[in-house]
Design an enzyme around this catalytic site. Structure first.
Site, short mmCIF file in Angstrom:
data_model
loop_
_atom_site.label_atom_id
_atom_site.label_comp_id
_atom_site.label_asym_id
_atom_site.label_seq_id
_atom_site.Cartn_x
_atom_site.Cartn_y
_atom_site.Cartn_z
N GLU A 14 3.07 1.58 4.82
CA GLU A 14 1.73 1.95 5.28
C GLU A 14 0.85 0.73 5.46
O GLU A 14 -0.03 0.70 6.32
CB GLU A 14 1.07 2.91 4.28
CG GLU A 14 -0.24 3.49 4.82
CD GLU A 14 -0.98 4.33 3.81
OE1 GLU A 14 -2.06 4.83 4.16
OE2 GLU A 14 -0.50 4.49 2.68
N ASP B 150 1.94 5.19 -0.07
CA ASP B 150 1.45 6.41 0.59
C ASP B 150 1.68 7.59 -0.33
O ASP B 150 2.64 8.34 -0.19
CB ASP B 150 2.21 6.59 1.91
CG ASP B 150 1.49 7.53 2.86
OD1 ASP B 150 0.35 7.91 2.56
OD2 ASP B 150 2.07 7.87 3.91
N LYS C 30 0.87 -1.18 0.00
CA LYS C 30 0.00 0.00 0.00
C LYS C 30 0.90 1.23 0.00
O LYS C 30 1.60 1.49 0.98
CB LYS C 30 -0.92 0.00 1.22
CG LYS C 30 -1.96 1.11 1.16
CD LYS C 30 -2.89 1.08 2.36
CE LYS C 30 -4.02 2.09 2.16
NZ LYS C 30 -3.52 3.46 1.91
#
Length: 334
Positions: A191, A51, A49
């Site tokens: 993240e 950021d 994921k």
């Protein structure tokens, strides 16, 4: 011998799901649903994921457009990415991806703020805050709408359709073992991770075929007010933030940390222009009375440790403004 069209290399069953289509001018993004517990599951793909800022890259022959998730044009903010997509041999495509910069080995939304807020960046800023775009999906290619292909086939096609060299990168993924990958991601300070069903088609909505698992608690909040600065502080003291619940803005707490002086000045000017006499908060705990109210137009990314039983944020910190999300889309995620 002419280069073979990567569409011809798709399995026959996948090719049958393609539909002829003009170059799209916009495709609303597919969004992941937040979940708490990662899992291991055959047929699922797991990505880091990132950021950063979501980006849809559209090319139709000589025309290249970079659009945010709420259709804001990003060409003037990231000219080096426009050049990267324009240099591709392929002339018709729609690519979904994420624009990022790094703090060490970790993507940093806070650092990306220095680019997100600037149109026509000078060469010095391009060198100081370099950016990359990580491509993770292909929605159109060479006159075909690819959204009805299974994700696994879309990724295979994407990897062959474009020439990946900096600042354009293909996002790597893991198969099946989501729990181990989540532990690895958190240990590296990422993240979190995104889990995607390898058989899923692309839909312009939030879906449970894509799931996100965060290592740290953070989400978007709407700014509804601010307090006066104290002592030597400039701009403002703390932001008053909230989220929408049944159409009403619910107060979630004060955010007084995470600002440098430039942010205090710039954001302070923006808030002053949005001031209004009445509080926009109509639900949740009561906000402080001694505050300046603003029209709920700005969205901030906020990190925090947990929600209190009263529905307020514990130890919140400001990470940056989000220009890629409409205030009315902001709801409580955790």
């Amino acid at each position: 011998m002419a280069d073979r069209n990567p569409i011809d290399e798709l399995p026959a069953g996948a090719r049958a799901r393609l539909r002829r289509s003009a170059c799209p001018k916009w495709v609303a993004p597919m969004l992941a649903t937040l979940k708490e517990e990662p899992f291991t599951r055959k047929g699922w793909l797991f990505e880091p994921k990132l950021d950063g800022e979501r980006c849809l890259a559209l090319r139709c022959r000589a025309d290249v457009q970079l659009l945010s998730r709420n259709q804001k044009r990003l060409n003037d903010t990231y000219p080096e990415l426009v050049r990267a997509f324009r240099s591709q041999k392929a002339e018709r495509f729609a690519v979904d991806g994420e624009i990022v910069t790094f703090e060490g080995d970790v993507t940093s939304f806070s650092k990306l703020q220095q680019r997100m807020q600037v149109r026509h960046p000078p060469e010095e800023l391009l060198r100081k805050i370099p950016v990359w775009v990580y491509a993770f999906d292909l929605l159109h290619f060479d006159g075909y709408d690819t959204r009805q292909l299974p994700l696994r086939n879309r990724k295979e096609l994407l990897q062959k359709a474009l020439d990946f060299k900096d600042p354009l990168r293909f996002i790597e993924h893991r198969e099946t073992a989501g729990e181990a990958y989540y532990r690895e991601a958190c240990s590296k300070g990422w993240e979190g991770i995104i889990a995607k069903n390898g058989d899923s088609v692309y839909v312009s909505a939030r879906s449970r075929e894509w799931l996100k698992f965060k290592c740290t608690k953070e989400q978007e909040f709407v700014i509804g007010g601010y307090t006066d600065p104290k002592g030597q502080r400039i701009g403002f003291g703390a932001l008053l933030v909230g989220y929408y619940e049944a159409g009403k803005l619910a107060y979630a707490g004060k955010v007084g940390t995470g600002f440098d002086e430039e942010t205090l000045r710039r954001l302070g000017r923006q808030l002053a222009q949005l001031e209004t006499r009445t509080s926009p908060f109509a639900a949740g705990p009561s906000p402080p009375r001694a505050a300046h109210w603003v029209k709920p137009k700005l969205v901030a990314q906020i990190g925090f440790t947990e929600w209190t039983p009263e529905g307020k944020l514990r130890h919140p910190r400001f990470l940056g403004l989000r220009s890629d999300k409409r205030p009315e889309e902001v709801v409580r995620e955790q």
